[in-house]
Design a protein around this motif. Structure first.
Motif, PDB file in Angstrom:
ATOM      1  N   VAL A 137     -69.621 -63.871 -37.913  1.00  0.00           N
ATOM      2  CA  VAL A 137     -69.813 -62.763 -36.977  1.00  0.00           C
ATOM      3  C   VAL A 137     -71.262 -62.711 -36.515  1.00  0.00           C
ATOM      4  O   VAL A 137     -72.147 -63.299 -37.128  1.00  0.00           O
ATOM      5  CB  VAL A 137     -69.440 -61.396 -37.615  1.00  0.00           C
ATOM      6  CG1 VAL A 137     -67.970 -61.346 -37.967  1.00  0.00           C
ATOM      7  CG2 VAL A 137     -70.295 -61.118 -38.817  1.00  0.00           C
ATOM      8  N   GLY A 138     -71.474 -62.005 -35.444  1.00  0.00           N
ATOM      9  CA  GLY A 138     -72.829 -61.771 -34.953  1.00  0.00           C
ATOM     10  C   GLY A 138     -73.348 -62.882 -34.063  1.00  0.00           C
ATOM     11  O   GLY A 138     -72.760 -63.936 -33.924  1.00  0.00           O
ATOM     12  N   ARG A 139     -74.492 -62.578 -33.441  1.00  0.00           N
ATOM     13  CA  ARG A 139     -75.098 -63.524 -32.524  1.00  0.00           C
ATOM     14  C   ARG A 139     -75.582 -64.776 -33.247  1.00  0.00           C
ATOM     15  O   ARG A 139     -75.531 -65.877 -32.722  1.00  0.00           O
ATOM     16  CB  ARG A 139     -76.265 -62.842 -31.804  1.00  0.00           C
ATOM     17  CG  ARG A 139     -76.733 -63.597 -30.583  1.00  0.00           C
ATOM     18  CD  ARG A 139     -77.805 -62.848 -29.853  1.00  0.00           C
ATOM     19  NE  ARG A 139     -79.071 -63.093 -30.560  1.00  0.00           N
ATOM     20  CZ  ARG A 139     -80.025 -62.198 -30.721  1.00  0.00           C
ATOM     21  NH1 ARG A 139     -79.883 -60.984 -30.254  1.00  0.00           N
ATOM     22  NH2 ARG A 139     -81.132 -62.489 -31.362  1.00  0.00           N
ATOM     23  N   LYS A 140     -76.042 -64.612 -34.479  1.00  0.00           N
ATOM     24  CA  LYS A 140     -76.527 -65.753 -35.255  1.00  0.00           C
ATOM     25  C   LYS A 140     -75.407 -66.418 -36.052  1.00  0.00           C
ATOM     26  O   LYS A 140     -75.669 -67.358 -36.797  1.00  0.00           O
ATOM     27  CB  LYS A 140     -77.637 -65.318 -36.198  1.00  0.00           C
ATOM     28  CG  LYS A 140     -78.872 -64.834 -35.457  1.00  0.00           C
ATOM     29  CD  LYS A 140     -79.960 -64.476 -36.423  1.00  0.00           C
ATOM     30  CE  LYS A 140     -81.174 -63.986 -35.668  1.00  0.00           C
ATOM     31  NZ  LYS A 140     -82.261 -63.637 -36.584  1.00  0.00           N
TER      32      LYS A 140
END
Length: 64
Positions: A38-41
């Motif tokens: 999950v998340g941008r990274k």
């Protein structure tokens, strides 16, 4: 004259059938795990289980 009694003979048990080979992908469980990101990274937060597409969830090795 009386007939002689014979001891009861036992039948031999049939040998058990060999177990089918286990699927090499899921190791016979029928489920595989994938990492959930999950998340941008794209950090890993856990795992999600799903049906093994190699054996279709049976756990037996597919016949080639």
């Amino acid at each position: 004259m009386a007939t002689a009694k014979r001891p009861a003979t036992r039948r031999k048990a049939a040998p058990p059938e060999p177990e089918p080979a286990k699927c090499p992908v899921c190791k016979g469980t029928g489920e595989v795990s994938r990492t959930v990101r999950v998340g941008r990274k794209r950090r890993a937060v856990g795992e999600q289980t799903g049906l093994c597409l190699n054996c279709l969830g049976s756990g037996d090795a597919p016949a080639d």
